[in-house]
Design a protein around this motif. Structure first.
Motif, mmCIF file in Angstrom:
data_model
loop_
_atom_site.group_PDB
_atom_site.id
_atom_site.type_symbol
_atom_site.label_atom_id
_atom_site.label_comp_id
_atom_site.label_asym_id
_atom_site.label_seq_id
_atom_site.Cartn_x
_atom_site.Cartn_y
_atom_site.Cartn_z
ATOM 1 N N GLU A 278 -54.244 0.448 13.606
ATOM 2 C CA GLU A 278 -53.771 0.326 14.997
ATOM 3 C C GLU A 278 -54.713 1.119 15.894
ATOM 4 O OE1 GLU A 278 -51.270 -1.448 16.222
ATOM 5 O OE2 GLU A 278 -50.542 -2.182 14.290
ATOM 6 N N MET A 279 -55.612 0.420 16.588
ATOM 7 C CA MET A 279 -56.590 1.088 17.448
ATOM 8 C C MET A 279 -55.984 1.352 18.827
ATOM 9 S SD MET A 279 -59.553 2.438 17.321
ATOM 10 C CE MET A 279 -60.151 1.793 15.762
ATOM 11 N N ASN A 280 -54.889 2.111 18.831
ATOM 12 C CA ASN A 280 -54.176 2.430 20.077
ATOM 13 C C ASN A 280 -53.207 3.566 19.774
ATOM 14 O OD1 ASN A 280 -51.699 1.223 18.903
ATOM 15 N ND2 ASN A 280 -52.804 -0.710 19.207
ATOM 16 N N HIS A 281 -52.376 3.913 20.739
ATOM 17 C CA HIS A 281 -51.338 4.912 20.518
ATOM 18 C C HIS A 281 -49.970 4.312 20.830
ATOM 19 C CE1 HIS A 281 -54.761 7.846 20.746
ATOM 20 N NE2 HIS A 281 -54.074 8.353 19.741
ATOM 21 N N SER A 282 -49.772 3.095 20.389
ATOM 22 C CA SER A 282 -48.516 2.387 20.603
ATOM 23 C C SER A 282 -47.444 2.920 19.655
ATOM 24 C CB SER A 282 -48.725 0.894 20.366
ATOM 25 O OG SER A 282 -49.092 0.670 19.002
ATOM 26 N N ALA A 283 -46.223 2.404 19.839
ATOM 27 C CA ALA A 283 -45.133 2.782 18.932
ATOM 28 C C ALA A 283 -45.467 2.374 17.501
ATOM 29 C CB ALA A 283 -43.832 2.128 19.397
#
Length: 315
Positions: A278-283
């Motif tokens: 997951e290249m983000n800081h999502s849930a």
């Protein structure tokens, strides 16, 4: 994630243990230059390892100014309310605009298709959060810099894996270092005439060597738990950014993490490996982190606190 057991701690200490040099004489139980010589001896007194030998100035050619590092992004400016906000912009393949605050200021990562005007509007929308975080970062940095720097003398206390170790300074025929986990002493052998700058570089080099060994070991452990593979790993020296992971699975970890306890190091490693999925800081990203490091929220807050408590070592 369960804390390491005493047995694990013992194995970890064995990993970094080296045989101590018992035949060397400590330097700074008393200043070396204060030791008198025999009246009948023509031998000069010992030289402090912090007094550089005399040097003769020689003309040197002016150095060509090196270009800035490739990862040093150009700065942009934007009027936000009454403030001129400066930020660096990096384009990426991510699908949304991301904001990060560190000691360098505001960093914005945006997709290539997003225009500058759209980026500026996104910053204005988040201006209250951005300005409060920048203020908080400045205050933390000022508090950290107000702490007295470490005195580089025999017996100095240095942070290592969440606790203090004792620095022992010795004089020898060549520069070398060794760590004794039983006594928690780091022995630095320096040739006569060595400077404090050299000592600091030797200690930093030792820290980095230990960091590389431990980080590679823990990366393999958590990569296996998560079922991912990283392309490569390297050390960074960023101000307060503890790690990064690129879209091509290249991971960089700040060597200064070696100052903290292993659970905090494990948290950063779990965090960066989770970016492979997951290249983000999502849930969904934090759910991924939680699969291999359930106590990530506590570790994140504790890492921030411990970072503020570190002494100034290499300013």
């Amino acid at each position: 994630m369960k804390p390491a057991s005493p047995k694990d701690d013992a194995n970890q200490l064995d990993l970094f243990g080296r045989e101590a040099q018992s035949s060397l004489k400590p330097v700074y139980t008393a200043p070396v230059w204060s030791i008198p010589t025999s009246p009948t001896s023509n031998t000069p007194p010992p030289v402090s390892p912090y007094v550089a030998p005399p040097q003769t100035a020689v003309p040197v050619k002016p150095r060509v100014q090196a270009p800035p590092p490739s990862d040093q992004l150009p700065k942009r400016q934007l009027m936000v309310g009454d403030f001129v906000l400066e930020y660096s912009l990096r384009r990426s393949t991510r699908r949304s605009i991301g904001f990060m605050i560190d000691d360098e200021g505001l960093r914005v990562t945006a997709p290539k298709r997003i225009s500058i005007a759209e980026i500026d509007n996104a910053i204005r929308t988040k201006q209250h959060w951005i300005l409060s975080k920048l203020k908080e970062r400045r205050e933390r940095r000022a508090a950290r810099l107000e702490k007295p720097p470490v005195e580089w003398v025999d017996g100095a206390q240095l942070p290592y894996l969440g606790a203090d170790i004792t620095l022992r300074l010795l004089v020898g025929g060549r520069n070398r270092s060794s760590y004794n986990p039983a006594t928690r002493e780091l022995s630095m052998v320096l040739v006569p005439g060595a400077t404090e700058t050299l000592l600091k570089e030797r200690v930093k080099s030792w820290y980095q060597q230990e960091a590389k060994l431990l980080f590679e070991q823990r990366l393999d452990v958590f990569a296996q738990r998560l079922g991912v593979r990283y392309h490569s790993f390297g050390l960074s020296s960023a101000g307060t950014r503890w790690g990064s992971c690129t879209v091509d699975r290249k991971i960089r970890l700040n060597w200064k993490l070696i100052h903290f306890s292993q659970p905090l190091i494990d948290y950063v490693i779990a965090h960066e490996l989770s970016h492979i999925l997951e290249m983000n800081h999502s849930a969904q990203f934090w759910n991924t982190v939680g699969l291999i490091y359930p106590e990530y929220e506590e570790a994140k807050n504790l890492l921030r606190k411990r970072a503020q408590e570190l002494p100034v070592l290499f300013a």
